[in-house]
Design a protein around this motif. Structure first.
Motif, PDB file in Angstrom:
ATOM      1  N   VAL A  44      63.486  29.102  54.698  1.00  0.00           N
ATOM      2  CA  VAL A  44      64.250  28.654  53.792  1.00  0.00           C
ATOM      3  C   VAL A  44      63.562  29.048  52.022  1.00  0.00           C
ATOM      4  N   HIS A  45      62.438  29.555  52.317  1.00  0.00           N
ATOM      5  CA  HIS A  45      61.582  29.901  51.181  1.00  0.00           C
ATOM      6  C   HIS A  45      62.168  30.910  50.992  1.00  0.00           C
ATOM      7  N   TYR A  46      61.518  32.295  51.266  1.00  0.00           N
ATOM      8  CA  TYR A  46      61.666  33.428  51.650  1.00  0.00           C
ATOM      9  C   TYR A  46      63.258  34.287  51.670  1.00  0.00           C
ATOM     10  N   GLY A  47      64.167  33.466  52.252  1.00  0.00           N
ATOM     11  CA  GLY A  47      65.205  33.953  53.224  1.00  0.00           C
ATOM     12  C   GLY A  47      65.087  34.745  54.520  1.00  0.00           C
ATOM     13  N   GLN A  48      66.102  35.964  54.633  1.00  0.00           N
ATOM     14  CA  GLN A  48      66.498  36.633  55.877  1.00  0.00           C
ATOM     15  C   GLN A  48      65.319  37.125  56.263  1.00  0.00           C
ATOM     16  N   LEU A  49      64.403  36.967  57.348  1.00  0.00           N
ATOM     17  CA  LEU A  49      63.268  38.142  57.828  1.00  0.00           C
ATOM     18  C   LEU A  49      63.276  38.700  59.070  1.00  0.00           C
ATOM     19  N   ARG A  50      62.667  39.527  59.315  1.00  0.00           N
ATOM     20  CA  ARG A  50      62.546  39.968  60.343  1.00  0.00           C
ATOM     21  C   ARG A  50      61.899  39.260  60.888  1.00  0.00           C
ATOM     22  N   LEU A  51      61.664  38.925  62.149  1.00  0.00           N
ATOM     23  CA  LEU A  51      61.012  38.259  63.009  1.00  0.00           C
ATOM     24  C   LEU A  51      59.146  38.815  63.047  1.00  0.00           C
ATOM     25  N   GLY A  52      59.465  40.273  62.899  1.00  0.00           N
ATOM     26  CA  GLY A  52      57.098  39.780  63.239  1.00  0.00           C
ATOM     27  C   GLY A  52      57.065  39.999  62.142  1.00  0.00           C
ATOM     28  N   VAL A  73      67.224  28.989  67.023  1.00  0.00           N
ATOM     29  CA  VAL A  73      68.683  29.456  67.089  1.00  0.00           C
ATOM     30  C   VAL A  73      69.817  27.996  68.307  1.00  0.00           C
ATOM     31  N   GLU A  74      69.053  27.880  68.883  1.00  0.00           N
ATOM     32  CA  GLU A  74      69.644  27.487  70.215  1.00  0.00           C
ATOM     33  C   GLU A  74      69.529  25.353  69.021  1.00  0.00           C
ATOM     34  N   ALA A  75      69.244  25.316  68.571  1.00  0.00           N
ATOM     35  CA  ALA A  75      69.069  23.606  68.163  1.00  0.00           C
ATOM     36  C   ALA A  75      70.276  24.159  66.654  1.00  0.00           C
ATOM     37  N   GLY A  76      70.746  24.990  66.013  1.00  0.00           N
ATOM     38  CA  GLY A  76      71.744  25.304  64.906  1.00  0.00           C
ATOM     39  C   GLY A  76      70.907  25.482  63.910  1.00  0.00           C
ATOM     40  N   TYR A  77      69.399  24.874  63.731  1.00  0.00           N
ATOM     41  CA  TYR A  77      68.594  25.645  62.096  1.00  0.00           C
ATOM     42  C   TYR A  77      68.714  26.839  61.889  1.00  0.00           C
ATOM     43  N   THR A  95      69.565  28.232  58.655  1.00  0.00           N
ATOM     44  CA  THR A  95      71.127  28.099  58.588  1.00  0.00           C
ATOM     45  C   THR A  95      71.174  26.552  57.487  1.00  0.00           C
ATOM     46  N   GLU A  96      72.407  26.381  57.189  1.00  0.00           N
ATOM     47  CA  GLU A  96      72.389  24.907  56.138  1.00  0.00           C
ATOM     48  C   GLU A  96      71.881  23.586  56.681  1.00  0.00           C
ATOM     49  N   GLU A  97      72.224  23.371  58.208  1.00  0.00           N
ATOM     50  CA  GLU A  97      72.124  22.913  59.061  1.00  0.00           C
ATOM     51  C   GLU A  97      70.057  22.983  58.566  1.00  0.00           C
ATOM     52  N   GLU A  99      68.097  24.271  56.536  1.00  0.00           N
ATOM     53  CA  GLU A  99      67.536  24.079  55.545  1.00  0.00           C
ATOM     54  C   GLU A  99      67.875  22.223  55.139  1.00  0.00           C
ATOM     55  N   ARG A 100      68.967  21.544  55.561  1.00  0.00           N
ATOM     56  CA  ARG A 100      68.321  19.621  55.352  1.00  0.00           C
ATOM     57  C   ARG A 100      67.895  19.144  55.792  1.00  0.00           C
ATOM     58  N   LEU A 101      67.371  20.414  56.880  1.00  0.00           N
ATOM     59  CA  LEU A 101      66.104  19.829  58.187  1.00  0.00           C
ATOM     60  C   LEU A 101      64.918  19.850  57.513  1.00  0.00           C
ATOM     61  N   VAL A 102      64.777  21.173  56.521  1.00  0.00           N
ATOM     62  CA  VAL A 102      63.217  21.129  55.869  1.00  0.00           C
ATOM     63  C   VAL A 102      63.310  20.476  54.661  1.00  0.00           C
ATOM     64  N   SER A 103      64.366  20.381  53.717  1.00  0.00           N
ATOM     65  CA  SER A 103      64.545  19.664  52.820  1.00  0.00           C
ATOM     66  C   SER A 103      63.952  17.551  53.241  1.00  0.00           C
ATOM     67  N   GLY A 104      64.598  17.517  54.320  1.00  0.00           N
ATOM     68  CA  GLY A 104      64.456  15.890  54.949  1.00  0.00           C
ATOM     69  C   GLY A 104      63.151  15.221  55.090  1.00  0.00           C
ATOM     70  N   VAL A 105      62.223  16.476  55.858  1.00  0.00           N
ATOM     71  CA  VAL A 105      61.334  16.565  56.414  1.00  0.00           C
ATOM     72  C   VAL A 105      60.949  16.040  55.298  1.00  0.00           C
ATOM     73  N   ARG A 106      60.653  17.231  54.720  1.00  0.00           N
ATOM     74  CA  ARG A 106      59.548  17.524  53.448  1.00  0.00           C
ATOM     75  C   ARG A 106      59.618  15.992  52.263  1.00  0.00           C
ATOM     76  N   SER A 107      60.943  15.522  52.097  1.00  0.00           N
ATOM     77  CA  SER A 107      61.540  14.783  51.645  1.00  0.00           C
ATOM     78  C   SER A 107      60.583  13.047  52.100  1.00  0.00           C
ATOM     79  N   THR A 108      60.408  12.901  53.299  1.00  0.00           N
ATOM     80  CA  THR A 108      60.234  12.277  54.184  1.00  0.00           C
ATOM     81  C   THR A 108      58.454  12.102  54.007  1.00  0.00           C
TER      82      THR A 108
END
Length: 141
Positions: A44-52, A73-77, A95-97, A99-108
Motif C-alpha cells: 500500500v505504501h510503495y505501490g507495485q513491487l517485484r516479489l524479491g 492473492v487468494e484472499a483478494g487483497y 487491491t482496493e480490498e 487497502e481497506r484492510l490495511v486502513s481498518g487494521v491501522r485504525s483499530t
C-alpha cells in the motif's frame, strides 16, 4: 550514557516495543497474520513491487514472501502479474480490498493505542511524545 546503560535501555526497549506490538495485534480484527499485514501495508505504501523487492523490504526470504503473497492473492487483497521487463519475476500490488484492510487494521490498532495512552499519567504521555523523534530516527530508512 555508559555501555551498560545503553544495553539496559536497548533490552528494555526491545521487549517493550515487541510486547506492545503483539498486544495491539491481538486487539485487532481477525484476518491475515502479522507478516501478511506487514507485506500488504508495504505494498500500500510503495505501490507495485517485484516479489524479491518486497521480500527485501520485509526482511524475509523470497520463498516466504511468495507464500505470503499467494495467500493474499487468494484472499483478494493483492493482485499479481508477471513483470513485463523480466517474465521470470512477479509484480504484486494491493487491491482496493487490501487497502481497506490495511486502513481498518491501522485504525483499530491506533484507536486501541490511543485508549492506552489516555490511561497514562500526563507525565508519561509527555515523555512518550518527547521520545517520538528519537524513536522515529531509529526506524528511518
Amino acid at each position: 550514557m555508559t555501555t551498560s546503560a545503553v544495553q539496559d535501555v536497548s533490552g528494555r526497549l526491545f521487549l517493550a516495543v515487541g510486547r506492545l506490538s503483539r498486544s495491539l495485534r491481538q486487539a485487532g480484527v481477525p484476518g491475515p497474520g502479522h507478516g501478511a499485514i506487514s507485506a500488504l501495508a508495504t505494498l500500500v505504501h510503495y505501490g507495485q513491487l517485484r516479489l524479491g523487492d518486497l521480500a527485501a523490504k520485509e526482511g524475509v526470504a523470497a520463498a516466504t514472501m511468495s507464500r505470503i503473497v499467494a495467500s493474499l492473492v487468494e484472499a483478494g487483497y493483492v493482485s499479481r502479474e508477471s513483470d513485463p521487463i523480466d517474465r521470470r519475476a512477479w509484480l504484486a500490488e494491493a487491491t482496493e480490498e487490501g487497502e481497506r484492510l490495511v486502513s481498518g487494521v491501522r485504525s483499530t490498532r491506533v484507536n486501541e493505542l490511543g485508549k492506552r495512552l489516555e490511561r497514562l499519567s500526563p507525565e508519561h504521555q509527555a515523555a512518550l511524545a518527547a521520545a517520538l523523534p528519537a524513536l522515529e530516527a531509529l526506524i528511518a530508512d
